[in-house]
Design a protein around this motif. Structure first.
Motif, mmCIF file in Angstrom:
data_model
loop_
_atom_site.group_PDB
_atom_site.id
_atom_site.type_symbol
_atom_site.label_atom_id
_atom_site.label_comp_id
_atom_site.label_asym_id
_atom_site.label_seq_id
_atom_site.Cartn_x
_atom_site.Cartn_y
_atom_site.Cartn_z
ATOM 1 N N SER A 321 -9.859 8.675 8.175
ATOM 2 C CA SER A 321 -11.324 8.574 8.254
ATOM 3 C C SER A 321 -11.842 7.824 7.033
ATOM 4 N N LEU A 322 -12.514 6.710 7.305
ATOM 5 C CA LEU A 322 -13.052 5.880 6.231
ATOM 6 C C LEU A 322 -14.495 5.537 6.538
ATOM 7 N N ALA A 323 -15.318 5.616 5.530
ATOM 8 C CA ALA A 323 -16.711 5.169 5.677
ATOM 9 C C ALA A 323 -16.735 3.652 5.803
ATOM 10 N N ALA A 324 -17.839 3.122 6.273
ATOM 11 C CA ALA A 324 -17.979 1.673 6.410
ATOM 12 C C ALA A 324 -17.704 1.000 5.061
ATOM 13 N N GLY A 325 -16.784 0.043 5.052
ATOM 14 C CA GLY A 325 -16.446 -0.692 3.838
ATOM 15 C C GLY A 325 -15.509 0.031 2.894
ATOM 16 N N ALA A 326 -15.134 1.273 3.194
ATOM 17 C CA ALA A 326 -14.239 2.026 2.312
ATOM 18 C C ALA A 326 -12.784 1.639 2.573
ATOM 19 N N SER A 327 -11.934 1.900 1.566
ATOM 20 C CA SER A 327 -10.532 1.481 1.641
ATOM 21 C C SER A 327 -9.592 2.643 1.341
ATOM 22 N N THR A 328 -8.379 2.503 1.825
ATOM 23 C CA THR A 328 -7.273 3.380 1.459
ATOM 24 C C THR A 328 -6.043 2.495 1.316
ATOM 25 N N SER A 329 -4.976 3.026 0.753
ATOM 26 C CA SER A 329 -3.779 2.210 0.555
ATOM 27 C C SER A 329 -2.537 3.029 0.851
ATOM 28 N N PHE A 330 -1.470 2.320 1.148
ATOM 29 C CA PHE A 330 -0.155 2.947 1.309
ATOM 30 C C PHE A 330 0.898 2.005 0.747
ATOM 31 N N GLY A 331 2.073 2.535 0.547
ATOM 32 C CA GLY A 331 3.160 1.742 -0.011
ATOM 33 C C GLY A 331 4.384 1.773 0.870
ATOM 34 N N LEU A 332 5.262 0.815 0.648
ATOM 35 C CA LEU A 332 6.504 0.751 1.405
ATOM 36 C C LEU A 332 7.591 0.112 0.553
ATOM 37 N N ILE A 333 8.837 0.398 0.912
ATOM 38 C CA ILE A 333 10.008 -0.242 0.322
ATOM 39 C C ILE A 333 10.799 -0.872 1.456
ATOM 40 N N GLY A 334 11.166 -2.138 1.256
ATOM 41 C CA GLY A 334 11.872 -2.859 2.306
ATOM 42 C C GLY A 334 13.080 -3.609 1.789
ATOM 43 N N ASN A 335 13.784 -4.237 2.719
ATOM 44 C CA ASN A 335 14.963 -5.056 2.417
ATOM 45 C C ASN A 335 14.666 -6.509 2.757
ATOM 46 N N TRP A 336 15.242 -7.413 1.987
ATOM 47 C CA TRP A 336 15.033 -8.839 2.207
ATOM 48 C C TRP A 336 16.238 -9.593 1.688
#
Length: 351
Positions: A321-336
């Motif tokens: 749930s985010l208000a208009a214009g609000a942000s959240t973040s998440f992270g990840l680890i990957g292979n390349w």
């Protein structure tokens, strides 16, 4: 001993039952589909097929190869026999007319459909060498040579995007004939149990990625072996390792931005920010389509599912749930491997 790299030995000590013969025949076909032509290849710098076989010999069914070594992965998928028989890329009765037998665009695979995936341009693993270097080939069958001709691609050829043609090559070494005697052996190596042929090679004026190409005509018959070794000379443009900024994702009630937080050989960490649009949202789903075979292994603050190089992230119970214009973040680890460009992003909100 490795099942894919072992040299073929024939020894009959006692009569075999029909069942035993059938089992041994099937095993021979699976392990060494072309035993009669399993004789050798370049090992330093390694040919494409020898390099793949050494790295993935006992682990070739591991799907992580797709992310860590995508060029070997596509070669295994195209025809595993080409990797198992790394020492059997051969053409008989060529009569020294290699350009007629091995057409442009098929040089790395020696004009043999079994090995055609070796001709695919891309980020094959390279070995760093100087402009004067030692080239080594292993001859398991100890046939000597009518000659070995070593070529290097001309400056300006791009093996990442171009198939190799004869006109892309410059002949830098022609050994002429020599016997198999007087060369070093490997008495403690059951896999490379023949002799090593080593020569000094000079390729001035090259920088960056190149292909060292060799043609070996065996000394005992008109049998010809072909091999591409991927190398990097000093200087030149490095392979891309730092991706450009991620383009903004289309706004379907939310948008996203992707950034690499840190990167190391074979792995990376990324931060992703999801932002609500002009109206509040109650949840979001972000699709990330990676262009270079990257895969996601871990994540936090989001639930991620993967299908090959496409990863789908969904909000957790605390950040949907985010208000208009609000942000959240998440992270990840990957292979390349080789290239780590940012994924294409597509964010869809639940209102």
């Amino acid at each position: 001993m490795s099942s894919f790299l072992k040299a073929r030995r024939t020894s009959v000590r006692r009569p075999l039952t029909i069942t035993a013969i059938a089992v041994l025949t099937l095993t021979a076909l699976l392990v060494n589909p072309q035993p009669a032509s399993a004789h050798g290849s370049a090992i330093d710098p390694p040919s494409r097929h020898y390099s793949c076989a050494v790295r993935w010999d006992t682990n070739w069914q591991n799907p992580i190869m797709a992310a860590q070594d995508p060029m070997c992965w596509q070669a295994w998928q195209a025809n595993p026999a080409a990797m198992w028989t790394w020492n059997g890329l051969i053409q008989d009765n060529v009569n020294d007319n290699h350009q007629a037998r091995v057409p442009d665009g098929s040089l790395c695979g020696g004009g043999d459909p079994t090995y055609a995936a070796l001709d695919t341009p891309g980020l094959w693993r390279t070995q760093n060498i100087d402009n004067t270097f030692t080239w080594t080939m292993h001859d398991q069958a100890r046939h000597g040579a009518a000659y070995i001709r070593i070529y290097v691609t001309k400056q300006g050829f791009d093996p990442v995007t171009q198939r190799l043609r004869w006109s892309d090559l410059e002949l830098v070494k022609d050994t002429g004939p020599f016997p198999d005697t007087g060369w070093p052996t490997r008495p403690n190596d059951p896999l490379l149990n023949g002799v090593d042929y080593s020569f000094q090679v000079s390729a001035p004026g090259r920088t960056g990625r190149h292909v060292v190409y060799a043609v070996w005509r065996a000394g005992h018959a008109d049998q010809n072996y072909y091999m591409c070794s991927d190398v990097r000379f000093p200087g030149g443009t490095p392979d891309p390792t730092t991706p450009p900024p991620s383009p903004p994702a289309p706004n379907n009630g939310c948008s996203a931005a992707y950034a690499i937080a840190s990167q190391w050989p074979g792995g990376f960490q990324a931060d992703v920010r999801v932002t609500a649009g002009s109206a509040p949202i109650t949840g979001w789903t972000l699709t990330m389509r990676f262009p270079d075979g990257q895969t996601v292994g871990q994540s936090w603050n989001a639930s991620i599912t993967s299908n090959g190089s496409t990863a789908t992230a969904r909000n957790g119970p605390h950040n949907g749930s985010l208000a208009a214009g609000a942000s959240t973040s998440f992270g990840l680890i990957g292979n390349w491997l080789g290239t780590n460009r940012p994924p294409a992003l597509s964010c869809v909100a639940t209102t």
